[in-house]
Design a protein around this motif. Structure first.
Motif, PDB file in Angstrom:
ATOM      1  N   UNK A 162       0.828  -1.098  -0.030  1.00 20.43           N
ATOM      2  CA  UNK A 162      -0.036  -0.071   0.069  1.00 20.43           C
ATOM      3  C   UNK A 162       0.878   1.153   0.049  1.00 20.43           C
ATOM      4  N   UNK A 163       1.841   1.211   0.824  1.00 21.14           N
ATOM      5  CA  UNK A 163       2.931   2.505   0.945  1.00 21.14           C
ATOM      6  C   UNK A 163       3.546   2.598  -0.497  1.00 21.14           C
ATOM      7  N   UNK A 164       4.236   1.577  -0.999  1.00 19.83           N
ATOM      8  CA  UNK A 164       4.997   1.519  -2.184  1.00 19.83           C
ATOM      9  C   UNK A 164       4.080   2.164  -3.496  1.00 19.83           C
ATOM     10  N   UNK A 165       2.794   1.551  -3.366  1.00 18.72           N
ATOM     11  CA  UNK A 165       2.179   1.968  -4.506  1.00 18.72           C
ATOM     12  C   UNK A 165       1.651   3.549  -4.408  1.00 18.72           C
ATOM     13  N   UNK A 166       1.525   4.052  -3.166  1.00 19.88           N
ATOM     14  CA  UNK A 166       0.961   5.392  -3.273  1.00 19.88           C
ATOM     15  C   UNK A 166       2.478   6.247  -3.371  1.00 19.88           C
ATOM     16  N   UNK A 167       3.441   5.906  -2.659  1.00 18.46           N
ATOM     17  CA  UNK A 167       4.824   6.541  -2.961  1.00 18.46           C
ATOM     18  C   UNK A 167       5.177   6.650  -4.258  1.00 18.46           C
ATOM     19  N   UNK A 168       5.219   5.595  -5.140  1.00 18.80           N
ATOM     20  CA  UNK A 168       5.706   5.477  -6.404  1.00 18.80           C
ATOM     21  C   UNK A 168       4.608   6.199  -7.243  1.00 18.80           C
ATOM     22  N   UNK A 169       3.562   6.115  -6.950  1.00 15.84           N
ATOM     23  CA  UNK A 169       2.641   6.857  -7.911  1.00 15.84           C
ATOM     24  C   UNK A 169       2.658   8.498  -7.902  1.00 15.84           C
ATOM     25  N   UNK A 170       2.986   8.873  -6.667  1.00 10.60           N
ATOM     26  CA  UNK A 170       3.166  10.503  -6.552  1.00 10.60           C
ATOM     27  C   UNK A 170       4.722  10.737  -6.751  1.00 10.60           C
ATOM     28  N   UNK A 171       5.773  10.056  -6.657  1.00 10.47           N
ATOM     29  CA  UNK A 171       7.108  10.315  -6.751  1.00 10.47           C
ATOM     30  C   UNK A 171       7.158  10.087  -8.201  1.00 10.47           C
ATOM     31  N   UNK A 172       7.594   8.764  -8.737  1.00 10.75           N
ATOM     32  CA  UNK A 172       7.917   8.298  -9.789  1.00 10.75           C
ATOM     33  C   UNK A 172       7.121   8.836 -10.985  1.00 10.75           C
ATOM     34  N   UNK A 173       6.065   8.182 -10.835  1.00  9.32           N
ATOM     35  CA  UNK A 173       4.861   8.469 -12.010  1.00  9.32           C
ATOM     36  C   UNK A 173       4.564   9.737 -12.300  1.00  9.32           C
ATOM     37  N   UNK A 174       4.197  10.644 -11.090  1.00 11.07           N
ATOM     38  CA  UNK A 174       3.795  11.980 -11.279  1.00 11.07           C
ATOM     39  C   UNK A 174       5.113  12.722 -11.816  1.00 11.07           C
ATOM     40  N   UNK A 175       6.312  12.681 -11.302  1.00 15.49           N
ATOM     41  CA  UNK A 175       7.354  13.152 -11.688  1.00 15.49           C
ATOM     42  C   UNK A 175       7.617  13.054 -13.148  1.00 15.49           C
ATOM     43  N   UNK A 176       7.452  11.765 -13.663  1.00 13.53           N
ATOM     44  CA  UNK A 176       7.552  11.176 -15.021  1.00 13.53           C
ATOM     45  C   UNK A 176       6.672  12.039 -15.879  1.00 13.53           C
ATOM     46  N   UNK A 177       5.416  12.142 -15.495  1.00 13.71           N
ATOM     47  CA  UNK A 177       4.045  12.767 -16.242  1.00 13.71           C
ATOM     48  C   UNK A 177       4.794  14.330 -16.286  1.00 13.71           C
ATOM     49  N   UNK A 178       4.966  14.867 -15.198  1.00  8.80           N
ATOM     50  CA  UNK A 178       5.500  16.057 -15.369  1.00  8.80           C
ATOM     51  C   UNK A 178       6.611  16.507 -16.457  1.00  8.80           C
ATOM     52  N   UNK A 179       7.712  15.776 -16.191  1.00  9.68           N
ATOM     53  CA  UNK A 179       8.728  15.756 -17.243  1.00  9.68           C
ATOM     54  C   UNK A 179       8.147  15.547 -18.625  1.00  9.68           C
ATOM     55  N   UNK A 180       7.241  14.763 -18.817  1.00 12.18           N
ATOM     56  CA  UNK A 180       6.744  14.456 -20.194  1.00 12.18           C
ATOM     57  C   UNK A 180       5.876  15.423 -20.790  1.00 12.18           C
ATOM     58  N   UNK A 181       5.026  16.055 -19.897  1.00 10.62           N
ATOM     59  CA  UNK A 181       4.288  17.626 -20.275  1.00 10.62           C
ATOM     60  C   UNK A 181       5.054  18.617 -20.840  1.00 10.62           C
ATOM     61  N   UNK A 182       6.340  18.711 -19.970  1.00  2.36           N
ATOM     62  CA  UNK A 182       7.179  20.002 -20.008  1.00  2.36           C
ATOM     63  C   UNK A 182       7.976  19.618 -21.481  1.00  2.36           C
ATOM     64  N   UNK A 183       8.163  18.313 -21.453  1.00  2.00           N
ATOM     65  CA  UNK A 183       9.284  18.062 -22.674  1.00  2.00           C
ATOM     66  C   UNK A 183       8.332  18.201 -24.081  1.00  2.00           C
ATOM     67  N   UNK A 184       7.333  17.772 -23.817  1.00  2.00           N
ATOM     68  CA  UNK A 184       6.307  18.036 -25.047  1.00  2.00           C
ATOM     69  C   UNK A 184       6.148  19.329 -25.589  1.00  2.00           C
ATOM     70  N   UNK A 185       5.853  20.237 -24.203  1.00  5.54           N
ATOM     71  CA  UNK A 185       5.880  21.704 -24.551  1.00  5.54           C
ATOM     72  C   UNK A 185       6.961  22.319 -25.271  1.00  5.54           C
ATOM     73  N   UNK A 186       8.281  22.035 -24.834  1.00  6.92           N
ATOM     74  CA  UNK A 186       9.588  22.474 -25.327  1.00  6.92           C
ATOM     75  C   UNK A 186       9.696  21.964 -26.680  1.00  6.92           C
ATOM     76  N   UNK A 187       9.412  20.598 -27.060  1.00  5.54           N
ATOM     77  CA  UNK A 187       9.630  20.309 -28.519  1.00  5.54           C
ATOM     78  C   UNK A 187       8.756  20.802 -29.327  1.00  5.54           C
ATOM     79  N   UNK A 188       7.525  21.039 -28.782  1.00  2.00           N
ATOM     80  CA  UNK A 188       6.237  21.359 -29.604  1.00  2.00           C
ATOM     81  C   UNK A 188       6.619  22.859 -30.067  1.00  2.00           C
TER      82      UNK A 188
END
Length: 623
Positions: A162-188
Motif C-alpha cells: 500500500x505504501x509503495x503503491x502510493x509513494x511510487x504513484x506520487x513520486x516516480x509516476x507523477x514526476x515522469x508525467x510532469x517531465x513528459x508534459x514539459x518536454x512535449x511543450x518544449x519540443x512542440x
C-alpha cells in the motif's frame, strides 16, 4: 558517532512524527476493494501525500529545466566572446548555477525527507497496525482455516505494498508525467512535428500498457498468492518440527514445500515473461521516438531553422525520456505487483468477522458462575452432528465434569461457552445474560482455562504466567508458580541468550519446556487470573502422578466458591466432582455422581471399567 546520531535526531525527528504510526480507525472492517483500501489509508495522511505530489511534480520540472538549460548554455557559448563571457552574462550564468546548486538540491532533499522521513516509516506501520488489529478481531475458526505464517505475511506485505503503491504513484509516476508534459511543450515549441512524434509515442505507450499490463497484473497477483502459500508451508514445517522429525522419514515435508515452491516458480516465470514482453515493446517504441526527434532536429538545423543548442536540448530531452520510460517500466511493474499484493492481502485483512460484539453489547461484571445451555445445537455449519438440542444447567459454585468418548462434543461445549464459536440455534446464558449480549473480552475474562495443549508464547516465563493479569506483582507471580509446583524448575531454566529463571524465554509454543512444565505454567497462569469460572480441559494430562498429586490439592482449594467445568479422559481425576455429565454424539445420555453412574451400569460404567482394568481383564480371560 554519538554526535552524528544526535545531529540526525535533531534534523529528522520533527518530520518522523507527522504521521501517527499507531493511529486507529473506528471502521470495524477495512475496505475489500484494493483501490478503496489504498484510498482509505491515503486519506489518513493527506498532507504528507500532497507534499509528496508537489515534490514529485517539482522533480520532473527541474529535470526538464536542466535539459532546456543545457541547450540554452550551448547557444550562449556559441554566440559569446570567451574573453568577456562572465562580464557580459554573469547574471545568466549565476541563474544556471543557482538552478543546479540550490533549486535542484532543495527539491531533491525535500523529496527525500517527505518520502523517507514523513511517509515511509510511520505510514507503512500505520497500515500494518490497523490490519493487524482487524485480523485479531477474527474468530477462532478464522485461524483454523489458514496458515499463521500466511496470515502474518499478508499483513506485512499489505502494509508495504500500500505504501509503495502510493509513494511510487506520487513520486516516480507523477514526476515522469510532469517531465513528459514539459518536454512535449518544449519540443512542440521547437517544431510542431516533434510534438506529433511525441504524441504518437505516448499513444503507443498507452496502447502497450492497455494490452500488456493486464496479463502482468494477473501474473503479479498469482505470484503474491503463491509466495504467501510457500511462506505458510515453510512456517508450518518449522512450527511443527518435532512432528516432522519423528514421522517424516520419507521426505514428505520436502515434497510438500517443493510442490509449493514449484507453483511459485511457475508463477514467477509467467510474471517475468510478461515483464520482458512489456520492456521489449517499450524499447521498440522508444527507439522510433528518439530516431524521429533526432532526424527532425538535425534536419531543422541543416535548414538553419534551429540552433545547435536547440538540437542538443531536443536530443537531451528525448534521451532522458527514454531513460525515464525504461525506469518507469520497473515502476509500472512494481505498481501492478503492489496493487496485486494489496488485492491479495485484502482477502485476509478485509474480512467481516464471523463473530463480533453486538452494537449494544455491555461489559459483564464479575460473574457468579450460573451457566445455562438452552436447547443448544451446533454442527460446524453442517446439517447435523456434534451438538443437538442440548440442555444443561451448571449452578454457581458447582463442579461439573463432562465425560464421554472422543468426538462426543465435550470440547465444543466449552468453546461455545467461551464464544469461540456461536451456537447455531438455542442460546447460552451466563448469570441470566445471553453471552452474545456482552462483549467478548468481558465474557472471556470470566473464565480461567487450562487445556491439554498448554498455550504458551515465545516470551519470558514471567510474561506467560502474568498474561491473564498484566498488573500482577512479582510476589503474586511466584506464589502462583509455587501453587502449580512450577517454581522449583523455573529457577533452573535458562535460554540460549543467557536469560534465567522467570526471565527465560520458552520458545515458540513453549517448545523449550517439557509437556509437564508447559502445563504447570499454564495452571499457574490460571491460578493467577483467579476467574470465577474454571475450565479444565485435560488440565493435568501431561503431568506425572507425583506432580499431579502435588497440584491437585491446590486446584481443589482454588475451586472453592468457583464454578468448574472439567473435561478429562482419565476418569480418576474427575470422579470426586459434584456431578458428572456423560455426553455421546452431542447429547447428554447420563448425569449423576460417580457412584450413582457406576451403579447404573451405563456408558460411564463401561468407560470406568476400561480404565480401571476390567476391560483388559475380560480380554485376557477370553483368551
Amino acid at each position: 558517532m554519538n554526535d552524528s546520531k544526535t545531529l540526525q535526531d535533531r534534523l529528522y525527528s520533527p518530520f518522523e512524527n507527522v504521521v501517527d504510526a499507531f493511529a486507529d480507525t473506528d471502521r470495524p472492517v477495512l475496505p475489500r476493494d484494493a483501490w478503496q483500501f489504498i484510498l482509505f489509508f491515503a486519506r489518513q495522511a493527506k498532507m504528507p501525500f500532497v507534499l509528496l505530489l508537489i515534490a514529485g511534480g517539482l522533480s520532473g520540472a527541474v529535470d526538464a529545466a536542466l535539459y532546456w538549460s543545457v541547450g540554452w548554455l550551448i547557444d550562449l557559448l556559441d554566440a559569446a566572446n570567451p574573453a568577456t563571457l562572465i562580464a557580459d552574462y554573469w547574471p545568466h550564468l549565476a541563474a544556471f548555477l543557482f538552478l543546479i546548486l540550490v533549486i535542484r538540491a532543495v527539491v531533491m532533499i525535500g523529496n527525500a525527507v517527505v518520502e523517507q522521513q514523513v511517509v515511509v516509516p510511520n505510514f507503512y506501520q500505520l497500515v500494518r497496525w490497523q490490519a493487524f488489529r482487524r485480523v485479531m478481531d477474527q474468530p477462532y475458526e478464522f485461524y483454523q482455516n489458514d496458515f499463521a505464517g500466511r496470515i502474518a505475511t499478508k499483513i506485512l506485505q499489505g502494509g508495504e505494498a500500500t505504501g509503495d503503491f502510493i509513494v511510487s504513484s506520487l513520486q516516480t509516476v507523477w514526476s515522469f508525467l510532469t517531465f513528459l508534459i514539459l518536454a512535449a511543450t518544449i519540443l512542440g515549441a521547437l517544431d510542431p512535428i516533434m510534438g506529433v512524434v511525441l504524441a504518437v509515442w505516448v499513444a503507443g505507450y498507452l496502447w502497450a500498457a492497455y494490452h500488456l499490463l493486464p496479463p502482468l497484473r494477473q501474473a503479479g497477483r498469482r505470484t503474491a498468492d503463491e509466495r504467501s502459500i510457500v511462506n505458510g508451508r515453510i512456517v508450518d514445517a518449522f512450527t511443527n518440527i518435532m512432528a516432522v522429525k519423528l514421522f517424516d522419514s520419507g521426505g514428505r515435508e520436502h515434497n510438500y514445500v517443493r510442490e509449493g515452491m514449484q507453483r511459485y516458480l511457475d508463477a514467477v516465470k509467467q510474471l517475468t515473461r510478461s515483464i520482458t514482453t512489456v520492456r521489449a515493446a517499450v524499447a521498440l517504441l522508444n527507439g522510433f521516438m528518439m530516431a524521429g526527434v533526432a532526424v527532425l532536429a538535425v534536419n531543422k538545423w541543416m535548414g538553419g531553422a534551429a540552433t545547435t543548442g536547440e538540437v542538443a536540448a531536443a536530443l537531451g530531452l528525448v534521451f532522458r525520456l527514454n531513460q525515464m520510460s525504461g525506469y518507469m517500466m520497473f515502476n509500472i511493474n512494481g505498481l501492478i505487483r503492489n496493487f496485486a499484493t494489496v488485492q491479495d492481502a485484502t482477502t485476509v485483512i478485509s474480512v467481516e468477522p464471523g463473530i463480533k460484539d453486538a452494537p449494544d453489547a455491555t461489559v459483564m461484571p464479575r460473574a457468579k458462575g450460573d451457566l445455562v445451555y438452552e436447547d443448544v445445537s451446533f454442527h460446524y455449519g453442517k446439517k447435523s452432528g456434534i451438538i443437538s438440542n442440548l440442555d444443561l444447567h451448571i449452578r454457581p459454585g458447582e463442579r461439573v465434569a463432562l465425560v464421554g468418548p472422543s468426538g462426543a462434543g465435550k470440547t465444543t461445549l466449552v468453546n461455545l461457552a467461551l464464544r469461540l464459536f456461536d451456537v447455531e440455534s438455542g442460546r447460552i446464558l451466563l448469570d441470566g445474560r445471553d453471552i452474545r449480549s456482552v462483549t467478548q473480552a468481558s465474557l472471556r475474562a470470566q473464565f480461567g482455562v487450562v487445556s491439554q495443549d498448554a498455550m504458551l508464547m515465545h516470551r519470558s516465563i514471567r510474561d506467560n504466567i502474568a498474561y491473564g493479569k498484566p498488573d500482577a506483582t512479582e510476589e503474586e507471580i511466584i506464589a502462583a508458580a509455587k501453587k502449580a509446583s512450577a517454581h522449583e524448575f523455573i529457577v533452573n531454566v535458562s535460554d540460549p541468550k543467557g536469560r534465567k529463571g522467570y526471565d527465560a524465554h520458552v520458545g515458540e509454543r513453549g517448545v523449550k519446556l517439557s509437556g509437564g512444565q508447559r502445563q504447570r505454567i499454564a495452571i499457574a497462569r490460571m491460578m493467577l487470573k483467579n476467574a470465577p469460572i474454571l475450565i479444565l480441559d485435560e488440565a493435568t494430562s501431561a503431568l506425572d502422578s507425583e506432580i499431579e498429586a502435588a497440584i491437585q490439592e491446590n486446584l481443589y482449594t482454588m475451586m472453592e466458591g468457583k464454578t468448574v467445568l472439567a473435561i478429562a479422559h482419565r476418569l480418576s481425576t474427575i470422579a470426586a466432582l459434584d456431578r458428572l455429565v456423560v455426553i455421546d454424539k452431542g447429547r447428554i445420555v447420563e448425569e449423576g455422581t460417580h457412584e450413582s453412574l457406576i451403579a447404573k451400569g451405563g456408558l460411564y460404567a463401561k468407560l470406568w471399567e476400561r480404565q480401571s482394568g476390567g476391560f483388559l481383564a475380560d480380554r485376557l480371560a477370553a483368551e
